[in-house]
Scaffold this active site. Structure first.
Site, mmCIF file in Angstrom:
data_model
loop_
_atom_site.group_PDB
_atom_site.id
_atom_site.type_symbol
_atom_site.label_atom_id
_atom_site.label_comp_id
_atom_site.label_asym_id
_atom_site.label_seq_id
_atom_site.Cartn_x
_atom_site.Cartn_y
_atom_site.Cartn_z
ATOM 1 N N GLU A 186 0.953 3.859 1.821
ATOM 2 C CA GLU A 186 1.432 4.269 3.144
ATOM 3 C C GLU A 186 2.601 3.411 3.606
ATOM 4 O O GLU A 186 3.597 3.922 4.128
ATOM 5 C CB GLU A 186 0.316 4.168 4.197
ATOM 6 C CG GLU A 186 -0.887 5.022 3.922
ATOM 7 C CD GLU A 186 -2.011 4.251 3.210
ATOM 8 O OE1 GLU A 186 -1.743 3.594 2.174
ATOM 9 O OE2 GLU A 186 -3.155 4.324 3.675
ATOM 10 N N CYS A 200 -6.304 1.858 5.813
ATOM 11 C CA CYS A 200 -6.895 0.597 6.264
ATOM 12 C C CYS A 200 -6.300 0.231 7.629
ATOM 13 O O CYS A 200 -5.409 0.933 8.138
ATOM 14 C CB CYS A 200 -6.620 -0.503 5.239
ATOM 15 S SG CYS A 200 -4.868 -0.995 5.158
ATOM 16 N N HIS A 233 0.860 -1.182 0.000
ATOM 17 C CA HIS A 233 0.000 0.000 0.000
ATOM 18 C C HIS A 233 0.898 1.235 0.000
ATOM 19 O O HIS A 233 2.035 1.196 0.489
ATOM 20 C CB HIS A 233 -0.893 0.021 1.244
ATOM 21 C CG HIS A 233 -1.955 -1.019 1.247
ATOM 22 N ND1 HIS A 233 -3.050 -0.932 2.061
ATOM 23 C CD2 HIS A 233 -2.107 -2.169 0.540
ATOM 24 C CE1 HIS A 233 -3.833 -1.974 1.863
ATOM 25 N NE2 HIS A 233 -3.271 -2.748 0.938
#
Length: 152
Positions: free
Chosen positions: A58, A86, A56
């Site tokens: 991040e 998430c 992801h």
């Protein structure tokens, strides 16, 4: 590193990074990490490209930032991301000790900050960053909607 940028400019950079991820066939999510008003990490989603479910934006940006400054504790860093993180990313943000989290679009289905499990509100959460939502929200929402519309 980009010097002298402001908060909206950092989110604009995250949105541009998300747009580039979308052009590569990835879900268009972009992340920028800032320290002392300097960009130290930038990443877009790469789960398909890397064949890695943890790739992801991040997570990739956190890894890059930690390497850039030489420590896993990003205590004086701010993270800008185009979509509400998430659970996995919220956990990583907490463990990295990110100072401030700015996110664009809410994610009622998969988000874990203000939606879903609300990770930072859990008593087991080690560190809670300051959270600012809806930064660049309309652009982030439009980018995601257009991406998924083209795939349906």
């Amino acid at each position: 590193m980009i010097r002298g940028m402001t908060a909206p400019s950092f989110m604009d950079l995250a949105l541009k990074t998300a747009e580039n991820a979308g052009k590569s066939g990835e879900v268009p999510i972009g992340c920028v990490i800032v320290r002392d008003y300097k960009v130290i990490a930038t990443a877009g989603n790469r789960t398909l490209t890397d064949r890695d479910p943890t790739a992801h934006a991040e997570i990739l940006a956190l890894r890059q930032a930690a390497e850039t400054i030489g420590t896993e504790r990003l205590v004086d860093c701010d993270l800008y991301v185009t979509l509400e993180p998430c659970t996995m990313c919220a956990g990583a943000i907490s463990f990295a000790r990110i100072r401030r989290l700015y996110y664009g679009a809410a994610d009622p289905k998969g988000g874990a900050v203000d939606s879903g499990v609300r990770f930072f509100a859990a008593p087991t959460c080690h560190h809670v960053p300051e959270v600012y939502s809806a930064v660049g929200e309309s652009k982030a929402v439009t980018l995601l909607k257009e991406f998924f519309r083209e795939r349906r």
